[in-house]
Every structure is written in C-alpha cells, then in structure tokens.
Design an enzyme around this catalytic site. Structure first.
Site, PDB file in Angstrom:
ATOM      1  N   LYS A 195      16.824  53.843  45.259  1.00 17.55           N
ATOM      2  CA  LYS A 195      17.892  54.826  45.438  1.00 17.55           C
ATOM      3  C   LYS A 195      17.922  55.840  44.288  1.00 17.55           C
ATOM      4  O   LYS A 195      17.145  55.738  43.350  1.00 17.55           O
ATOM      5  CB  LYS A 195      19.238  54.103  45.596  1.00 17.55           C
ATOM      6  CG  LYS A 195      19.249  53.156  46.801  1.00 17.55           C
ATOM      7  CD  LYS A 195      19.213  53.896  48.131  1.00 17.55           C
ATOM      8  CE  LYS A 195      18.653  53.091  49.288  1.00 17.55           C
ATOM      9  NZ  LYS A 195      19.491  52.047  49.819  1.00 17.55           N
TER      10      LYS A 195
HETATM   11  C1  LIG Z   1      19.765  51.041  51.011  1.00 16.16           C
HETATM   12  C2  LIG Z   1      20.793  51.248  52.044  1.00 16.16           C
HETATM   13  C3  LIG Z   1      21.813  50.321  52.253  1.00 16.16           C
HETATM   14  C4  LIG Z   1      21.866  48.998  51.565  1.00 16.16           C
HETATM   15  O1  LIG Z   1      21.903  49.104  50.181  1.00 16.16           O
HETATM   16  P1  LIG Z   1      21.645  47.800  49.281  1.00 16.16           P
HETATM   17  O2  LIG Z   1      22.180  48.188  47.947  1.00 16.16           O
HETATM   18  O3  LIG Z   1      20.163  47.584  49.274  1.00 16.16           O
HETATM   19  O4  LIG Z   1      22.364  46.679  49.886  1.00 16.16           O
HETATM   20  C5  LIG Z   1      22.790  50.607  53.180  1.00 16.16           C
HETATM   21  N1  LIG Z   1      22.758  51.746  53.891  1.00 16.16           N
HETATM   22  C6  LIG Z   1      21.781  52.651  53.745  1.00 16.16           C
HETATM   23  C7  LIG Z   1      21.820  53.898  54.539  1.00 16.16           C
HETATM   24  C8  LIG Z   1      20.756  52.425  52.820  1.00 16.16           C
HETATM   25  O5  LIG Z   1      19.764  53.317  52.689  1.00 16.16           O
END
Ligand SMILES: *Cc1c(COP(=O)(O)O)cnc(C)c1O
Length: 395
Positions: A195
């Site tokens: 992210k």
């Molecule tokens: C990565 C992601 C998640 C989940 O995030 P985590 O921190 O890995 O649990 C949820 N929604 C979207 C759109 C994502 O890209």
C-alpha cells in the site's frame, strides 16, 4: 528463462522487479530497533502516537489502529450495528476482504456495478439495489480515485444509510477538498506491504462518532471493557471485564514504529508515483490499451495503482497472455481485480453469475497493474516501459 518471443528478457532473472515492494528507510529500521531495545514491542506508546498523528492528519475525532484493514472493515461493520440478514451494498471491483468483512459481521453483500472509466461504484447502480434490508454502503476508492461522494452521500441521506469507506488505496485521496475517509461514518485504511505506506501489516479506523469508536476499541481487544476497570477498583490492581466475544486485532509498537516514519513520507512517495504514472501514460499512448483517465476536476488522486486496460480485441491476445509475457520479461505485475463474482465462493453463496456486472467484467477481463511505487528507480521505470511496449508489439 527466455522471453515469450524466445529472445532475451528485458531484465535478468536475478533482477526480477517485484510488484509493490515497500520503501523502507534507515529511520524505520532504527525505530523498530528502538522498540526492541526498550522491550516494548506490543501495543504501547508508539501505537498511541501513531493513532494521534493519523487522527490529526485526517482531522477526525477518533483514530484506532488495528492489525489490518480487513480487521478495520470487519469492526466497522460490527460497530455500525449490522444484524444478521442486513444488506450492505458494495462494488464487485474490489479485493475480497471488502466483501468478507460484511459476511463475517453477519451481513449480506449486495453488489452494485462499477463504472468503466473510474472502476468506482456507480451511484445509480447503488440506488437500484437499495431495499428494505439495506443498512449501508461500503465504497472503495479504487486505486485512489475518489468515488462520486456527492451522489453517495445524497443516497445515504435520502435512504438513511451508513457509509463506510474502504480507503486501502486512498490515504492521499480527496474529493472537493474533503479527504477520503472523512465522508462516511467510518473510514478504513491499510498499511499492508504493497500500500501507499506500510507497517508490514496494519490498518486504522477513523470516525467522528464516539459510540462507534468505543465499540471498535472494545471489539478490537477481546471485547474487554475499559470502563469496568474503574468499576472493580479505583486504585491498585485493575480487573478487566469482557462484555462481548471480541477479537484480537490490536496493532503492535513494532508496526507503529515503521508507520511513524512512513507517515512523514506520504507526500514524497505520492509525488514519485504521480510522476511515474504520468511517464507511463505518455509512453503508452500508441499502444492497444485504454489508459487510466486523468483525475477528475476538484479531486486528488493517490496514484496507488497504474491500471491500463488491454484492448484485447485490437491486440488479438488475452490479458492473461500479457500478464504471462510481462512475467517472462521479469517484470512483476498484478491484477486489481478479478471481479468478486468470478470467485467460486461468492458465485455459490450468493447465486451470482457471469453477466451480472458487465462493467466490472469488462474491466476485470482487461485490467492489469504495472509496478508503481515511491522507490522505483528511473531504470526500473524504463524497463517496465520497454517490456510493456515489447509485449504489446511496439518496440
Ligand atoms: C489491501 C486491501 C484491503 C485489505 O487490507 P489489509 O490491510 O491487507 O487487510 C481491503 N480493501 C482493499 C480495496 C484493498 O486493496
């Protein structure tokens, strides 16, 4: 290993360009070491500081750090008071965690198709899905491009619905001067490795609602009530009381240690991703692809993903062929996403089938994500461009 045309790949195998590698500096490393030396590695002062910094940045009343955005979404669903059978409207163009959070909270995900240009949920499709059991709307700001929040919030007001924002891509996103995560009742962010900023694993919930915040805090730590501490004794040893079968979703100081320094680099990383995004767009105009449209007026895009759509008709090859060919060039790629209803579980459980969401399918059959990260070198970017042009037959 040779490239798909039998020739030499653009990058050597040893230099495979990993998709979504995080940018970690010496500051992050030192801060983690500091936590370890102080032997406070669990939830402690750094988590509290991280929450406060994030809360101030978003200008919301509460920020509660947890161990993933998935946990944040799950707790949000519980905190808005979902009851078994309640429906939450969301998009088929998202990661499975968005939908699973609804299911784990006892709700029913009701999908509303996305738009072809923004990949974001289409408010007019949302309205068609609103019924007597609808409790809320869970929007996803895809790749960091904001959803049509005027229309979404208008629906929420007219039908008295909760709005939860999945801001996993959208730390830097804003719409008409308001940050993503500050429209709805709750905003959920992710600090997963790929992210915009990372804590390894991690997430955070922001809200202005005291009740929601209190419930989230209680549920994130085994369902323990803080108030009960005072009830049992005023001083000395404090008992806890469990008032709900809660979860173990707390963030650790080791994670917050990384996050505290990542927070300071948000703009720097974004500026670099924006630059790369623009270079990609300029380099691919003649290719058989549909390029991501420029950000809408009056919005800020976070440039989380660079997602050209392969014009499969014009190319005469499938998207999956392109994914394979790029991987053989030692360029890491991703797919965001195969639509939710392509997966067998959701098909079986909710009676969904191909044809239900034509726009999500149109995108899902053509999209791929090229490497886009704040720490890609000019050489990395050049390799991606050469490889993508080569694979699409335009050297
Ligand atoms: C990565 C992601 C998640 C989940 O995030 P985590 O921190 O890995 O649990 C949820 N929604 C979207 C759109 C994502 O890209």
């Amino acid at each position: 290993m040779l490239a798909i045309d039998g020739g030499k790949p653009v990058r050597v195998k040893e230099k495979f360009l990993v998709f979504g590698a995080p940018c970690i500096g010496q500051e992050e490393i030192d801060e983690v070491v500091d936590s370890m030396k102080k032997r406070w590695i669990g939830t402690g002062p750094k988590v509290a500081l991280f929450e406060e910094e994030f809360r101030k940045m978003k200008g919301r009343k509460h920020a509660i750090a947890v161990n993933s955005c998935t946990a944040a979404l799950h707790l949000s669903m519980l905190a808005i008071g979902i009851r078994p059978g309640d429906e939450i409207i969301t998009t088929p163009m998202t990661f499975c965690a968005t939908v699973n959070a609804i299911i784990h909270a006892g709700g029913i995900p009701v999908l509303a198709d996305c738009k072809r240009d923004s990949f974001n949920i289409d408010p007019s499709e949302v309205e068609k899905k609103i019924g007597p059991r609808t409790k809320g709307i869970l929007v996803v700001h895809f790749a960091g491009r904001p959803c049509d929040m005027d229309e979404i919030m208008d629906l929420a007001r007219r039908y008295d619905l909760f709005v939860v924002e999945d801001c996993a891509h959208a730390i830097e996103t804003s719409y008409k001067g308001v940050d993503a995560g500050c429209f709805g009742d709750v905003g959920c962010f992710s600090f997963y490795v790929t992210k915009n900023i990372t804590t390894g694993e991690g997430g955070i919930i922001v809200t202005d609602n005291d009740k929601i915040a209190e419930r989230v805090k209680m549920l994130a730590l085994h369902g323990m009530s803080k108030d009960a501490w005072g009830r049992f004794s005023d001083e000395g040893y404090k008992h806890y009381e469990v008032i709900h079968a809660g979860f173990k979703y707390n963030m650790m100081d080791i994670q917050a240690a990384i996050g505290l320094h990542q927070l300071k680099k948000i703009e720097k990383f974004r500026a670099r991703r924006k630059e790369i995004w623009q270079i990609y767009n300029d380099s691919f105009r003649d290719l058989p692809v549909f390029l991501p449209p420029d950000p809408q007026r009056n919005t800020e895009h976070s440039y989380h993903l660079y997602t050209p759509l392969i014009d499969t008709e014009r190319l005469g090859k499938t998207r999956d062929w392109v994914l394979h060919a790029l991987t053989m060039e030692n360029i890491g790629v991703g797919v965001h996403y195969l639509p939710v209803h392509y997966h067998s579980f959701y098909k079986k459980t909710f009676g969904l089938k191909k044809g239900d969401f034509p726009n999500a399918e149109w995108v899902g059959d053509r999209t791929l994500s090229l490497p886009l990260s704040g720490c890609l070198s000019d050489r990395d970017v050049e390799d991606v461009i050469v490889a993508f042009r080569k694979v699409l037959g335009r050297n």
